[in-house]
Design a protein around this motif. Structure first.
Motif, mmCIF file in Angstrom:
data_model
loop_
_atom_site.group_PDB
_atom_site.id
_atom_site.type_symbol
_atom_site.label_atom_id
_atom_site.label_comp_id
_atom_site.label_asym_id
_atom_site.label_seq_id
_atom_site.Cartn_x
_atom_site.Cartn_y
_atom_site.Cartn_z
ATOM 1 N N LEU A 52 3.065 5.693 5.813
ATOM 2 C CA LEU A 52 2.450 6.576 6.811
ATOM 3 C C LEU A 52 3.488 7.601 7.271
ATOM 4 N N GLY A 53 4.701 7.123 7.505
ATOM 5 C CA GLY A 53 5.783 8.026 7.904
ATOM 6 C C GLY A 53 6.092 9.025 6.802
ATOM 7 N N LEU A 70 0.457 5.041 1.133
ATOM 8 C CA LEU A 70 -0.369 6.118 1.673
ATOM 9 C C LEU A 70 0.236 7.483 1.396
ATOM 10 N N PHE A 88 2.741 -0.126 5.060
ATOM 11 C CA PHE A 88 1.774 0.746 5.720
ATOM 12 C C PHE A 88 2.493 1.757 6.607
ATOM 13 N N MET A 89 3.424 1.278 7.432
ATOM 14 C CA MET A 89 4.117 2.192 8.338
ATOM 15 C C MET A 89 5.074 3.104 7.581
ATOM 16 N N THR A 90 5.784 2.543 6.607
ATOM 17 C CA THR A 90 6.716 3.368 5.828
ATOM 18 C C THR A 90 5.990 4.543 5.203
ATOM 19 N N LEU A 113 4.227 9.954 4.414
ATOM 20 C CA LEU A 113 3.078 10.845 4.217
ATOM 21 C C LEU A 113 3.270 12.106 5.059
ATOM 22 N N ILE A 121 0.876 -1.179 0.000
ATOM 23 C CA ILE A 121 0.000 0.000 0.000
ATOM 24 C C ILE A 121 0.903 1.215 0.000
ATOM 25 N N CYS A 168 13.019 1.999 2.313
ATOM 26 C CA CYS A 168 12.540 1.611 3.641
ATOM 27 C C CYS A 168 11.874 0.234 3.602
ATOM 28 N N ILE A 189 10.719 -2.252 6.676
ATOM 29 C CA ILE A 189 9.589 -1.669 7.401
ATOM 30 C C ILE A 189 8.346 -1.917 6.545
ATOM 31 N N ILE A 190 7.259 -2.352 7.157
ATOM 32 C CA ILE A 190 6.114 -2.720 6.325
ATOM 33 C C ILE A 190 5.576 -1.479 5.605
#
Lengths: 335, 393, 344, 521
Positions: A126-127, A68, A122-124, A129, A66, A113, A119-120
């Motif tokens: 999100l960061g 984001l 979603f978290m990557t 973003l 994903i 990342c 790092i998955i």
């Protein structure tokens, strides 16, 4: 199989298109002007930037990832090219290239990342973003950027005298996305990875490389979409530029049949998904629906789309379950 | 330890040798670092370390008023993050919590608000029915506040039920379902109030949002009147509510059949189903609980602001999910704890405060915050990898 | 594992160096003021933010800045933190009038003087409140173009089709401006029946892309729109990119001119009024507001007043082609424009 | 003797200080099928992973055609002509056969696009070579497991592999598909390819291989021509002691009391008019080939899948609204054929895995709090009873166990709910010989305690060894019944094999008697 496929199955298999047509007809009955070529052009034109991002998002979702960060990426890449365009007076084309480079680098950072640091996604994303918009804000000190006049001219250009520039870019991106996914090794390997990453590694696919490329490509498309959008907007970038667009892009891809779990999806579906969302928005505005009700209607349409899609999946599962015996060579080869 | 010794078993031999090996590796500085990384309290240590380093440079951070104030900021975020943790544990996600907070906040106000201005609300679809000039439905009634809170919790739970049903019965992706309900209910809340906040909230409700139960005063008593700003909140209603919720949630998770079933669904839904776990009803109840927690958080947030607030900012969602994930909850399900989420919440709240205290320009604060989230995520990756090595060996 | 440890090391170093580099705290001063603002989304807010911080710092006052990112709860938390850190005074730009009440009460309860800038609390009895009246500024701007529409109507007898670009529905400013617009339209229609057709509302969500799509749809459906009000000036370039290809971007005095008004009074609006494309913009006297706020607050701090209560009014005005010559220097956007803000 | 294709010299590999492969020396020659056997955990997989480039060796060397060979990735191994066909097939179900074959290196046109004509033609040739008449564009998800296996072989052929490693290729194949696979393997051998064949089915290995290697505890125990082995010796070498019996003797006779009575169950297109009776204390075998409907039937009985007509009685009480939960209440247990996907919570500790089914029994009212002590004691007791080899069951995850011990965990979890009826689908699949015996003993014990056990298996030997009675299923119907004294491998197989004989759809199937006649003539 084909002979047994009844109308219901046909409708279900193309549920998003059917929904698209139904909504299109309803809006047209409501207000016949809706069918004017101008309005249809508008819809496609406005869907262009979401569609371009959604193509990149389709690539990412196909790998079960994903992204984001696309909205922030759109913002950052036009901020950089806008600042450069204003400070150095470069032309539109070099500015476009700069946007693409920034978008690509942004995607490459995500890729680093995800692929290297593990790092998955979603978290990557999100960061990034938050970081992307943060850097954009720091560069502009939150001020708007106005592109020079020539940017506006670029956005208003008609290709062959009739087709607006955003639509041309949109079409090219769709074509490129289609060719990449269906006709190249890279594209087919994306599907393979989405289906089973472990098996892909064993089959000799350079999974890391493909995954990295996917996020880089997604970043590239986000940069492109940002540039297209800003040219449409009369050359102004403010701090909310591109904010929340990741959800539109994901929704467009999912409505087009892309699975959030990877391995399933195609560019044409994403195209229909992006158009559907924009058409609903335009149609509601066109018919002057109460502003407060517009988002609710949009939500209901999206829900219907995913709901029909689930019916299709359920019925397909039922159809598949009937093969308790191995499908014999003659029937499998027949279709 | 009950290892059945058997000539045929290579496993038992493995287990014994490894145990011996493990103790070797834990000696020395690297061993310390490893042990720290693997610890369940890792996020807490990290947060505290960061806080200590920062307080050396910015002493205001460690003044008692600031500390107690920061702690008060944990509670509403914790309440909503608990629900999200539950959903993440079963392998779902709930993007609708923000909208649930908005709609419940409005619903509560519609029950208990005292006098409403027709200039603001007369275009609302519920003007004249749920809203009148006299206020909400039960305006002035002594039972208005409990009824409002109950209504809020019921509505939150109901939206959770809707999410759960759509996800289980129709087999829809949680991401999409909750995105849709989020859009829908956020718009509904704005429509009902015509974008206005609802003020005129009874005092009792405000107490829930910020009332102290036990306060403390540090320092010499020089004057008969202690200035309000020197009285530090210690135990407050939000603390009691959020902590109560956390205790219940932790209890559900670790001690009950329901909790075990949640983990089994998050780990392997098919296997859970075959083993007789009523997966559908568990999933629905988890989403209901998440809606309930969001409604509870809504009470805390809108209570302290003294308004019925139709819209909460969307970026709060990132803090909620971020707190849960940094606290060790897996986005793939099957892993997570309330304790971890609490640490994650502390991390987020303190991080933001430290960044502000560092006098960072507001223009670069976001970039730094994002970077910290990435670093925390990276540390979690390393931590998991180290922990896995311990397991495997 | 080794590589991850290496990265870990790198990050720890990075983190520490960030902390240390900002560790050089600026020299302590006597007075500390906490400035909490709701966000810095548009030029207007950035200009206001800059006016306040630069002036205060110019006077040797330490400013703690807090950005609430449009979250009233976060703003409340931040103000509480300011109080905990023992600041001498607080200036806020609140998210909305209701949360402002709560925050003012919180500050006064803790004996910290507070001033509210630009968005007034609903209850104006507490705190130093500088009121910029969205409704009245909007009404002045809309009234100006309504007058023009009326003159046209008297000549041609053709009804005018008004359109409003509505801001984000969760923003109180947007709602106030919408109310101002409808007040004028209703008033004129009562006085001059048949002047205005049913107004067309266009959702923008304060997002240029959304505004573009919806405006384009609305104009396609209603090509006879000839009266547009935008709830914020930052959308003028967007409006232009919709009107221009349709031949509707015409300066005043030429046939086919669409009556255009906005609110905020930013640099672009000033430029477009100069060029004759925009008829009027409702202006808040940003610099005046900033000055009033700061002066009153500093005065209170000096006097040891913990709960100064006063309402200071910025009535706002409509900047038009007619008065731009005289009012230019009161208009923050024009000041920026004349400083070359748009071509830096 | 010719130069070996692959020569392994003193190869060793350890994980975190535990040796998995200890100084193994082995050679494979062109045109040779090398059978490789050993219990799970004996080091076979690690050895193959070393050859296939999945993991690097610690010490020792490999020589490929006399030259040093050090693969770093699976792709490296492929390039060197070594193909690895895993037990879990490495195919992408969302892609076509042709795409699967060429996935790591598509031939391209001048424009850099995939040359679709070439891959189609080449794929058709390759499929022909493995005897598969399916269009190259067919999606993998539409073909059967056996056909998928052949696609994997086609892929190995395309890579021009000289050494093909088969890791338990027959576990998911029907008997007919297995035969076809063997034929192709022999054909490959005649073409001069070398094959390493790993299997737990010892008879197959004896039939097929030229030489045989046995591993135990990471060491090579023997490597000799196949003629030097028989089943007993193979087992003795594998387990390090001789096993007198493969199957524990059935000690208790079944009672006449019915525990499960299935009457006329049908589901269109899946099963047809199923009648089945299971008695207390009986071990009933259900034999059938893959796709005969046996797994589907089991799932229906347990309430996982719906059926349209017929009824199911447990101890005389008719069941309705079947679901796994109601089945558990009715004391039915179901060990699924797919441990990994449906059996275990791999990332959760053993104790909680064992406690999952009977969870409500450990709940204390009023708050449904789990009595953790009691759960752990019960789980531990069950683990001891089944002689589970594990670490601390409250800490160790199920993932860390060997296949046989994982299966014991699955059985333990059902045992805790004290079922009267035990349905086991392929309970010994992928389990080594020693563990199999233990599972058989457990089954025996269950029957002795009065449970009815229904066992589904593709291994006829196994059913003959442990059952009181065997039913044969074919094309979704029960097709024959054999009491213990009538057990006859050939007749049972004959009944089952009707399934894949070319009977056009719609034609009535021959009855058991007709079949007997047919085979006589």
């Amino acid at each position: 199989m084909n002979s047994r496929m009844n109308i219901r199955q046909l409708l279900l298999n193309n549920s998003t298109i059917v929904l698209f047509i139904v909504v299109f007809i309803i809006f047209g009955i409501w207000s016949p002007l809706f069918y004017s070529p101008e309005n249809i052009t508008n819809i496609i034109k406005q869907a262009a930037f979401t569609g371009i991002v959604a193509v990149g998002m389709t690539f990412v979702l196909l790998t079960a990832g994903i992204d984001l960060s696309v909205g922030s990426n759109m913002y950052l890449s036009v901020v950089v090219s806008g600042l450069l365009m204003r400070s150095t007076g470069i032309d539109v084309l070099p500015a476009l290239i700069i946007s693409l480079i920034v978008g690509t680098l942004f995607g490459a950072f995500n890729a680093f990342c995800i692929v290297r640091l593990k790092i998955i996604p979603f978290m990557t994303t999100l960061g990034t973003l938050i970081i992307g918009r943060g850097i954009g804000t720091a560069l502009t000190e939150s001020k708007q950027i106005d592109f020079p006049e020539k940017m506006n001219d670029f956005g208003q250009t008609l290709f062959l005298g009739i087709i607006p520039m955003p639509i041309v870019v949109f079409a090219l991106v769709m074509l490129a996305g289609y060719v990449l996914l269906t006709r190249t090794q890279f594209g087919r390997q994306i599907y393979a990875i989405g289906n089973d990453p472990e098996a892909a590694r064993k089959a000799g696919i350079d999974v890391d490389r493909v995954m990295a490329l996917v996020y880089i490509l997604c970043g590239f498309f986000a940069g492109l979409a940002g540039f297209v959008l800003v040219s449409q907007l009369g050359g102004r970038v403010d701090r909310s530029f591109g904010e929340g667009r990741e959800f539109d892009a994901i929704a467009a891809a999912v409505l087009g049949g892309t699975s959030l779990f990877g391995g399933v999806g195609n560019v044409f579906g994403t195209f229909v998904g992006a158009l559907l969302i924009q058409m609903v928005q335009t149609g509601l505005q066109f018919n002057l629906v109460n502003l407060y009700l517009q988002p609710m209607v949009k939500a209901v349409v999206i829900f219907l789309a995913i709901f029909f899609d689930s019916l299709r999946e359920a019925s397909q599962k039922r159809l598949k379950r009937r093969f308790i015996r191995p499908v014999s060579a003659s029937t499998a080869g027949g279709d | 330890m009950a290892i059945v010794q058997d000539k045929l078993s290579p496993d038992s031999a493995f287990a014994l040798t490894n145990k011996a090996k493990r103790s070797d590796r834990f000696s020395g500085g690297i061993g310390m670092l490893r042990r720290l990384l693997v610890s369940d309290y890792f996020v807490l240590y990290l947060t505290l370390l960061f806080f200590l380093v920062a307080s050396i440079f910015y002493p205001t951070l460690s003044n008692p008023a600031s500390i107690t104030n920061q702690i008060q900021n944990f509670w509403p975020l914790l309440a909503v993050a608990i629900g999200q943790t539950f959903v993440l544990i079963i392998g779902g996600i709930d993007l609708s919590v923000i909208a649930v907070m908005g709609i419940t906040s409005v619903a509560g106000a519609l029950v208990m608000a005292e006098n409403l201005d027709p200039a603001f609300f007369d275009k609302s679809p519920v003007w004249g029915s749920l809203m009148t000039e006299a206020g909400g439905v039960l305006a002035g009634n002594p039972l208005a506040v409990p009824a409002a809170v109950l209504t809020m919790l019921l509505i939150g739970t109901f939206i959770g039920w809707l999410n759960g049903v759509a996800i289980t019965r129709f087999n829809l992706a949680p991401f999409m379902v909750t995105l849709v309900t989020s859009t829908f209910f956020a718009a509904l809340a704005l429509w009902l109030t015509q974008s206005r906040n609802i003020s005129g909230i009874p005092e009792a409700y405000v107490t829930l949002g910020k009332g102290d139960i036990v306060s403390i005063y540090l320092g010499a008593k020089l004057t008969p009147d202690i200035a309000r700003r020197d009285i530090l909140p210690f135990i407050t209603y939000p603390f009691m509510i959020a902590a109560g919720l956390a205790v219940v949630a932790q209890f559900l998770l670790s001690r009950t059949v329901f909790g075990r079933r949640m983990f089994s669904i998050g780990t392997n839904r098919k296997a859970a189903e075959v083993s007789g776990v009523p997966t559908q009803s568990v999933i629905i109840r988890v989403y209901m609980f998440c809606g309930f927690c969001a409604a509870m958080a809504s009470v805390l947030y809108s209570g302290r602001l003294e308004i019925g607030q139709p819209s909460f900012p969307n970026n709060l969602l990132l803090d909620i999910i971020g707190a849960a994930v940094i606290g060790g909850t897996s986005l793939f399900g099957g892993k997570g704890s309330i304790r971890g989420t609490f640490f994650g919440v502390a991390f987020f709240v303190l991080l933001l405060n430290i960044l502000n205290a560092m006098r960072l320009s507001p223009f670069i604060i976001d970039a730094v915050k994002g970077a910290f989230i990435l670093v925390a995520a990276l540390l979690d990756i390393i931590r998991t990898r180290v922990a896995n090595q311990e397991q495997r060996v | 594992m080794k590589t991850s440890m290496k990265y870990l090391g790198l990050f720890v170093i990075a983190v520490l160096s960030v902390v240390v580099s900002f560790g050089v705290v600026s020299a302590q001063t006597d007075v500390t003021i906490c400035f909490g603002f709701q966000d810095l989304e548009t030029e207007f807010w950035v200009a206001g933010h800059r006016a306040i911080t630069e002036t205060l710092r110019g006077q040797g006052i330490e400013v703690l800045e807090y950005n609430a990112n449009e979250d009233p709860n976060r703003q409340l938390e931040q103000i509480r933190e300011c109080i905990a850190q023992g600041v001498d005074g607080i200036i806020i730009i609140p998210q909305d009038g209701d949360s402002a009440n709560t925050i003012v009460a919180e500050a006064q309860e803790n004996d910290v003087p507070i001033a509210v800038f630009n968005r007034p609390p609903n209850d104006r009895s507490a705190g130093v409140i500088v009121v910029a009246d969205n409704v009245s500024a909007t009404e002045q701007a809309v009234e100006f173009i309504a007058q023009k529409a009326l003159r046209q109507f008297e000549i041609t007898g053709e009804a005018v089709t008004p359109l409003i670009l509505v801001g984000a529905l969760q923003d109180t400013n947007a709602i106030g401006r919408r109310d101002g617009f409808f007040n004028v339209i209703t008033r004129y229609n009562e006085r001059y029946p048949g002047l205005f057709n049913e107004p067309i509302e266009v959702a923008t969500e304060w997002d240029a892309a959304t505004a573009l799509a919806n405006l384009e749809a609305a104009i396609t459906a209603n090509p006879n729109v000839d009266f547009i009000f935008t709830s914020s000036d930052f959308l003028f370039p967007t409006i232009r990119s919709v009107l221009e290809p349709r031949g509707m971007w015409v300066p005043m005095g030429q046939p086919g001119h669409v009556l255009l008004a906005g609110l905020d009074g930013d640099a672009t609006a000033c430029q477009l009024i100069d060029q004759g494309y925009v008829d009027a913009t409702g202006v808040q006297n940003l610099f005046l507001e900033a000055e009033l706020t700061m002066n009153r607050l500093l005065q209170a701090i000096e006097a040891g007043e913990t709960a100064p209560n006063e309402v200071l009014l910025d009535p706002g005005f409509a900047l038009t082609a007619g008065n731009i010559f005289f009012q230019r220097s009161d208009m923050w956007g024009c000041v920026l424009y004349d400083d070359g803000f748009l071509d830096q | 003797m010719t130069t070996p294709l692959l020569q392994i010299n003193a190869l060793s590999k350890a994980f975190f200080g535990i040796s998995a492969v200890k100084s193994v020396t082995l050679a494979v020659h062109p045109g040779e099928i090398l059978g490789l056997i050993g219990q799970n955990g004996a080091g076979k997989s690690t050895l193959m992973n070393l050859i296939g480039g999945v993991v690097p060796a610690d010490s020792g060397e490999m020589l490929l055609k006399g030259k040093p060979y050090t693969p770093r990735t699976p792709a490296d191994a492929n390039k060197n002509g070594i193909a690895f066909i895993h037990q879990e097939l490495n195919l992408f179900t969302n892609l076509s056969i042709a795409e699967n074959i060429f996935i790591d290196a598509f031939p391209r046109t001048r424009w850099g696009m995939i040359d679709r004509v070439t891959i189609k033609n080449k794929t058709r040739d390759l499929l022909q070579a493995v005897g598969l008449e399916i269009a190259p564009e067919t999606q993998i998800e539409r073909i059967s497991p056996g056909e998928r296996q052949l696609v994997e072989i086609a892929r190995a052929l395309y890579q021009d592999a000289e050494l093909i490693i088969f890791d338990e290729p027959t576990t998911s194949l029907t008997a007919r598909e297995t035969e076809r696979l063997f034929a192709i393997m022999r054909q490959l051998k005649e073409q001069g390819k070398a094959i390493i064949y790993i299997s737990h089915i010892l008879n197959d290995i004896l039939k097929l291989s030229d030489s045989l290697a046995v591993m135990r505890d990471g060491q090579l125990m023997a490597h000799e021509p196949t003629a030097a082995f028989d089943v007993n010796r193979m087992i003795a070498l594998m387990v390090g002691r001789s096993i007198e019996q493969l199957y524990p003797p059935r000690s208790t006779p079944p009672s006449t009391e019915l525990v499960l009575d299935i009457h006329g169950v049908s589901a269109a297109g899946i099963v047809e008019n199923i009648h089945l009776q299971l008695h207390k204390g009986e071990v009933l075998g259900l034999f059938g080939l893959m796709g005969s409907g046996r797994t589907e039937l089991a799932r229906m009985i347990f309430g996982l899948d719906p059926f349209e007509v017929g009824d199911i009685r447990v101890e005389g009480v008719a069941l309705n609204n079947l679901s796994p939960q109601s089945s558990i209440r009715n004391r039915i247990a179901f060990v699924t054929e797919n441990r990994r996907e449906e059996g275990l919570l791999m990332n959760i500790d053993i104790a909680n895995n064992i406690g999952l089914v009977a969870l409500p029994e450990f709940a204390r009212t009023p708050l449904l709090v789990i009595d953790r002590r009691e759960l752990l004691d019960n789980a531990q007791h069950m683990a001891n009873t089944l002689q589970l080899k594990s670490g601390n069951i409250a800490l160790q995850n199920a993932k860390a166990l060997s296949g046989g011990n994982q299966q014991k965990v699955v059985i333990a979890k059902w045992l805790l709910s004290r079922p009267a009826i035990f349905i086991m689908d392929e309970p010994t699949r992928g389990i080594d010989v020693g563990a199999k015996y233990e599972i058989y003993a457990i089954i025996n014990q269950l029957a002795a305690e009065g449970s009815g056990v229904l066992i589904i298996s593709s291994e006829l030997d196994e059913l003959i060894g442990i059952c009181d009675r065997i039913l044969v299923m074919s094309r979704g119907e029960i097709y024959g019944q054999f009491g213990r004294n009538e057990f006859n491998e050939e007749r049972i197989l004959r009944a089952a094999f009707r399934e894949t004989a070319a009977i056009p759809t719609g034609e009535k199937l021959p009855t058991l008697d007709e079949m007997a006649e047919g085979s006589a003539s």
